[in-house]
Design a protein around this motif. Structure first.
Motif, PDB file in Angstrom:
ATOM      1  N   ASP A  26       0.855  -1.176   0.000  1.00 15.16           N
ATOM      2  CA  ASP A  26       0.000   0.000   0.000  1.00 15.16           C
ATOM      3  C   ASP A  26       0.897   1.234   0.000  1.00 15.16           C
ATOM      4  N   PHE A  27       0.640   2.121  -0.945  1.00 13.46           N
ATOM      5  CA  PHE A  27       1.491   3.291  -1.125  1.00 13.46           C
ATOM      6  C   PHE A  27       0.655   4.564  -1.097  1.00 13.46           C
ATOM      7  N   HIS A  28       1.352   5.667  -0.932  1.00 15.80           N
ATOM      8  CA  HIS A  28       0.761   7.001  -1.066  1.00 15.80           C
ATOM      9  C   HIS A  28       1.676   7.805  -1.974  1.00 15.80           C
ATOM     10  N   VAL A  29       1.108   8.377  -3.013  1.00 20.43           N
ATOM     11  CA  VAL A  29       1.850   9.253  -3.914  1.00 20.43           C
ATOM     12  C   VAL A  29       1.546  10.677  -3.474  1.00 20.43           C
ATOM     13  N   GLU A  30       2.610  11.441  -3.221  1.00 15.06           N
ATOM     14  CA  GLU A  30       2.441  12.802  -2.723  1.00 15.06           C
ATOM     15  C   GLU A  30       3.223  13.793  -3.563  1.00 15.06           C
ATOM     16  N   GLY A  31       2.724  15.006  -3.605  1.00 17.23           N
ATOM     17  CA  GLY A  31       3.401  16.075  -4.322  1.00 17.23           C
ATOM     18  C   GLY A  31       2.738  17.400  -4.038  1.00 17.23           C
ATOM     19  N   LYS A  32       3.235  18.433  -4.704  1.00 14.84           N
ATOM     20  CA  LYS A  32       2.700  19.781  -4.523  1.00 14.84           C
ATOM     21  C   LYS A  32       2.351  20.389  -5.874  1.00 14.84           C
ATOM     22  N   ILE A  33       1.343  21.243  -5.844  1.00 13.82           N
ATOM     23  CA  ILE A  33       0.934  22.006  -7.016  1.00 13.82           C
ATOM     24  C   ILE A  33       1.112  23.482  -6.672  1.00 13.82           C
ATOM     25  N   TYR A  34       1.753  24.213  -7.584  1.00 14.16           N
ATOM     26  CA  TYR A  34       2.025  25.622  -7.326  1.00 14.16           C
ATOM     27  C   TYR A  34       1.565  26.492  -8.495  1.00 14.16           C
ATOM     28  N   CYS A  35       1.427  27.776  -8.214  1.00 12.16           N
ATOM     29  CA  CYS A  35       1.154  28.779  -9.231  1.00 12.16           C
ATOM     30  C   CYS A  35       2.482  29.448  -9.554  1.00 12.16           C
ATOM     31  N   ASP A  36       2.896  29.363 -10.800  1.00 13.10           N
ATOM     32  CA  ASP A  36       4.118  30.010 -11.278  1.00 13.10           C
ATOM     33  C   ASP A  36       3.777  31.470 -11.541  1.00 13.10           C
ATOM     34  N   THR A  37       3.946  32.280 -10.520  1.00 11.07           N
ATOM     35  CA  THR A  37       3.516  33.677 -10.558  1.00 11.07           C
ATOM     36  C   THR A  37       4.404  34.560 -11.425  1.00 11.07           C
ATOM     37  N   CYS A  38       5.566  34.037 -11.852  1.00  9.80           N
ATOM     38  CA  CYS A  38       6.465  34.802 -12.727  1.00  9.80           C
ATOM     39  C   CYS A  38       6.515  34.245 -14.145  1.00  9.80           C
ATOM     40  N   ARG A  39       5.766  33.176 -14.390  1.00  8.14           N
ATOM     41  CA  ARG A  39       5.763  32.531 -15.706  1.00  8.14           C
ATOM     42  C   ARG A  39       7.175  32.120 -16.131  1.00  8.14           C
ATOM     43  N   CYS A  40       7.929  31.585 -15.152  1.00  6.09           N
ATOM     44  CA  CYS A  40       9.310  31.162 -15.398  1.00  6.09           C
ATOM     45  C   CYS A  40       9.405  29.723 -15.921  1.00  6.09           C
ATOM     46  N   GLY A  41       8.435  28.905 -15.560  1.00  8.48           N
ATOM     47  CA  GLY A  41       8.508  27.489 -15.902  1.00  8.48           C
ATOM     48  C   GLY A  41       9.058  26.650 -14.766  1.00  8.48           C
ATOM     49  N   ASN A 107      -4.310  29.070 -14.305  1.00  7.27           N
ATOM     50  CA  ASN A 107      -4.864  27.761 -14.636  1.00  7.27           C
ATOM     51  C   ASN A 107      -4.325  27.161 -15.939  1.00  7.27           C
ATOM     52  N   GLU A 108      -3.247  27.735 -16.472  1.00  4.96           N
ATOM     53  CA  GLU A 108      -2.596  27.185 -17.656  1.00  4.96           C
ATOM     54  C   GLU A 108      -1.458  26.264 -17.189  1.00  4.96           C
ATOM     55  N   PRO A 109      -1.474  24.988 -17.553  1.00  2.00           N
ATOM     56  CA  PRO A 109      -0.413  24.083 -17.097  1.00  2.00           C
ATOM     57  C   PRO A 109       0.975  24.562 -17.543  1.00  2.00           C
ATOM     58  N   VAL A 110       1.956  24.439 -16.661  1.00  2.49           N
ATOM     59  CA  VAL A 110       3.334  24.802 -16.982  1.00  2.49           C
ATOM     60  C   VAL A 110       3.909  23.731 -17.911  1.00  2.49           C
ATOM     61  N   SER A 115       3.128  17.142 -15.541  1.00  2.00           N
ATOM     62  CA  SER A 115       3.035  15.714 -15.224  1.00  2.00           C
ATOM     63  C   SER A 115       4.369  15.238 -14.674  1.00  2.00           C
ATOM     64  N   GLY A 116       4.306  14.140 -13.933  1.00  3.58           N
ATOM     65  CA  GLY A 116       5.522  13.578 -13.353  1.00  3.58           C
ATOM     66  C   GLY A 116       5.386  12.087 -13.139  1.00  3.58           C
ATOM     67  N   ARG A 117       6.405  11.343 -13.520  1.00  2.00           N
ATOM     68  CA  ARG A 117       6.402   9.891 -13.325  1.00  2.00           C
ATOM     69  C   ARG A 117       6.808   9.545 -11.911  1.00  2.00           C
ATOM     70  N   VAL A 118       6.311   8.379 -11.475  1.00  2.00           N
ATOM     71  CA  VAL A 118       6.611   7.913 -10.129  1.00  2.00           C
ATOM     72  C   VAL A 118       6.671   6.382 -10.135  1.00  2.00           C
TER      73      VAL A 118
END
Length: 166
Positions: A26-41, A107-110, A115-118
């Motif tokens: 049994d696993f838990h996949v964790e991460g964070k979602i952020y707003c790129d407020t400078c549009r840096c990528g 709300n525009e994906p960076v 996406s990210g593999r795990v």
């Protein structure tokens, strides 16, 4: 009495082994979602966590590409999500994908950070059942006024961002 004690110890050991094996799958996949407020990528010191962002997890078999697991998560006030995963997915390719941001002006994906593999398996030397994904983000429609200073602090220019990061 000695036979009863021995039997009890054997059953207890068996039960503990069974529980530890069940726990390992049994696993838990964790991460964070952020707003790129400078549009840096990428994240900067002025990036902001997004509460209520939705992410999906999908695992597909390496051989045939058949979906073997799907899950969903939603971020809390710190921008963190956790998705429970049943079973070991050693033979699968698993990926977390940003689905939606509730922040209207972010709300525009960076590109490259949506996406990210795990790896979700107990056969990779990681003893913890928690698997972490790199932070994923959404772009703010208009950069904050302090972004040129933030970019300069990083030793970058707007041209650097245009050439390599976005």
């Amino acid at each position: 009495m000695a036979k009863f004690s021995s039997l009890a110890v054997v059953l207890l050991i068996g039960a503990l082994c069974f529980l530890s094996v069940a726990h390992c799958d049994d696993f838990h996949v964790e991460g964070k979602i952020y707003c790129d407020t400078c549009r840096c990528g990428f994240e900067t010191r002025v990036s902001e966590p997004i509460k209520g962002a939705k992410v999906g997890l999908e695992c597909k078999n390496r051989e045939g590409g058949h979906v073997t697991f799907t899950g969903e998560g939603e971020t809390d006030a710190s921008g963190t999500y956790s998705i429970a995963v049943n079973g070991d997915h050693e033979e699968d390719v698993c990926e977390v994908i940003t689905k939606e941001s509730p922040v209207e002006d972010c709300n525009e994906p960076v590109k490259g950070r949506s996406s990210g593999r795990v790896a979700i398996t107990a056969n990779n030397g990681i003893p913890s059942p928690v698997r972490f994904v790199n932070s994923l983000g959404f772009l703010r429609k208009e950069p904050l006024s302090e972004c040129p200073r933030v970019i300069a602090e990083l030793g970058l220019t707007p041209d650097d961002l245009n050439r390599g990061f976005m």
